[in-house]
Design an enzyme around this catalytic site. Sequence first.
Site, short mmCIF file in Angstrom:
data_model
loop_
_atom_site.label_atom_id
_atom_site.label_comp_id
_atom_site.label_asym_id
_atom_site.label_seq_id
_atom_site.Cartn_x
_atom_site.Cartn_y
_atom_site.Cartn_z
N LYS A 136 0.82 -1.22 0.00
CA LYS A 136 0.00 0.00 0.00
C LYS A 136 0.85 1.26 0.00
O LYS A 136 0.45 2.27 -0.57
CB LYS A 136 -0.96 0.01 1.20
N LYS A 141 -5.02 -8.83 -7.28
CA LYS A 141 -6.23 -8.96 -6.47
C LYS A 141 -7.33 -8.02 -6.97
O LYS A 141 -7.03 -6.89 -7.35
CB LYS A 141 -5.83 -8.62 -5.03
N LYS A 158 -10.70 -2.36 -4.57
CA LYS A 158 -11.48 -1.12 -4.64
C LYS A 158 -10.70 -0.02 -5.31
O LYS A 158 -11.28 0.89 -5.89
CB LYS A 158 -11.74 -0.62 -3.22
P1 ADP Z 1 -9.59 -4.00 0.93
O1 ADP Z 1 -10.66 -4.30 -0.06
O2 ADP Z 1 -9.02 -2.62 0.82
O3 ADP Z 1 -8.55 -5.08 1.08
P2 ADP Z 1 -11.57 -4.20 3.03
O4 ADP Z 1 -11.52 -3.76 4.43
O5 ADP Z 1 -12.63 -3.57 2.25
O6 ADP Z 1 -10.15 -3.95 2.40
O7 ADP Z 1 -11.74 -5.76 2.94
C1 ADP Z 1 -12.84 -6.37 3.51
C2 ADP Z 1 -12.69 -7.85 3.47
O8 ADP Z 1 -12.69 -8.30 2.11
C3 ADP Z 1 -11.38 -8.36 4.08
O9 ADP Z 1 -11.66 -9.51 4.84
C4 ADP Z 1 -10.54 -8.73 2.88
O10 ADP Z 1 -9.66 -9.77 3.16
C5 ADP Z 1 -11.60 -9.15 1.86
N1 ADP Z 1 -11.14 -8.96 0.48
C6 ADP Z 1 -10.78 -7.80 -0.11
N2 ADP Z 1 -10.44 -8.00 -1.40
C7 ADP Z 1 -10.59 -9.33 -1.65
C8 ADP Z 1 -10.39 -10.17 -2.81
N3 ADP Z 1 -9.99 -9.68 -3.97
N4 ADP Z 1 -10.63 -11.49 -2.69
C9 ADP Z 1 -11.06 -12.01 -1.50
N5 ADP Z 1 -11.26 -11.29 -0.38
C10 ADP Z 1 -11.03 -9.96 -0.44
N1 TRP Z 2 -7.78 -4.58 7.99
C1 TRP Z 2 -8.96 -5.18 7.44
C2 TRP Z 2 -9.00 -4.96 5.91
O1 TRP Z 2 -8.41 -4.05 5.40
C3 TRP Z 2 -10.20 -4.59 8.04
C4 TRP Z 2 -10.25 -4.77 9.53
C5 TRP Z 2 -10.05 -3.84 10.47
C6 TRP Z 2 -10.55 -5.99 10.21
N2 TRP Z 2 -10.20 -4.35 11.70
C7 TRP Z 2 -10.52 -5.66 11.59
C8 TRP Z 2 -10.85 -7.27 9.80
C9 TRP Z 2 -10.73 -6.63 12.57
C10 TRP Z 2 -11.07 -8.25 10.78
C11 TRP Z 2 -11.03 -7.93 12.16
O2 TRP Z 2 -9.65 -5.71 5.24
#
Ligand code: ADP
Ligand code: TRP
Length: 333
Positions: free
Chosen positions: A114, A198, A201
């Site tokens: 990141k 991956k 967003k």
């Molecule tokens: P980000 O999308 O920025 O990684 P989020 O907090 O929105 O972070 O992620 C929410 C959940 O979705 C987390 O448990 C993350 O591991 C899962 N996740 C995010 N992107 C993917 C992906 N491409 N495939 C599977 N799980 C994902």
């Molecule tokens: N860091 C996680 C992500 O980006 C989101 C997150 C914050 C989280 N606190 C948490 C996930 C506690 C599980 C438990 O996806």
Amino acid sequence: MGKKIFSGVQPTGNLHLGNYLGAIKNFVDLNNDKDNKCIFCVVDLHAITVKQDPKELKNNIRETVATFVASGIDPKKSIIFNQSSVAAHAEGAWILSCVARMGWLNRMTQFKEKAGKDKEKASVGLYSYPVLMAADILLYDATHVPVGDDQKQHLELCRDIAQKFNNDFKVENFLQVPEPLIQKEFSRIMSLKDGSKKMSKSELSDLSRINLTDDKDQIINKIKKAKTDPLPLPQSMKELDERLEAKNLIGIYSSLTNSSLENSIKNFAGKNFSEFKEKLTEELVNKIEPISNEIKKLLGDKSYLDEILLDGVEKASLIASKKIERIKEIVGF
Ligand code: ADP
Ligand code: TRP
């Protein structure tokens, strides 16, 4: 015995199919098991580790709540709240940041990804973010944490922090060491434009992901344009492993239909992508369109969404404030 579930999702907009299949779908199943106690947190403190537009952030917090509910999480059965409204998260993060070691955080690969090339310009919050995540989990004595595969390392860090706190202050089992719940298959959904990245967003091209707010036409268009290769669909798992885009699309199909990769390969071996894409689109539309419609409907009722959060904040505060008081006593405040 029932599990104590905690998980968080960042309100950073564009929640997508990866978030759904990797995490939220699992939240829904856990919420449906009446023996479990579930807490789902909209982690707005995490969101500001990178720059956010304040107005958009406010909308995104509500949209994340709407997505939880539209996906099938019942706010009467689970606690849904936003992190910044419960002060114990920030307090806990500070105390735990004095337990966590620099060396541990230096190993976090997500920070490296990141922060990109210019680490000096990344916020301090982005660096210490896994400690805040540990506080989130440990304040609620969570036994299980459902997340996507990319969060595995952060959970290991959380376990290390809990164990070190318990050892340092000689309070055996005071902080509950949580177990990750990561789906074995399909825990990482990849970009529709590049099978090695991956689904995310923050990816510039909207064609790289299916958003949970996409309508039928957008889904049809995105699958039509999804990258493939010129060969017919693979015949074996071994062949699948070598063809990233095919693997991702078949993975998505399997996850949506709750079938194994082997079964999906059997169904489509040797067929053309066009035929497979038609079936995949059908499954996606069936699953995503109702969620998308429901999100839009819920967003029209802001006071309902705010009520869910208020109720959740009240319940979460009750649990977290007790735990943080004990933590403060233990460290000698
Ligand atoms: P980000 O999308 O920025 O990684 P989020 O907090 O929105 O972070 O992620 C929410 C959940 O979705 C987390 O448990 C993350 O591991 C899962 N996740 C995010 N992107 C993917 C992906 N491409 N495939 C599977 N799980 C994902
Ligand atoms: N860091 C996680 C992500 O980006 C989101 C997150 C914050 C989280 N606190 C948490 C996930 C506690 C599980 C438990 O996806």
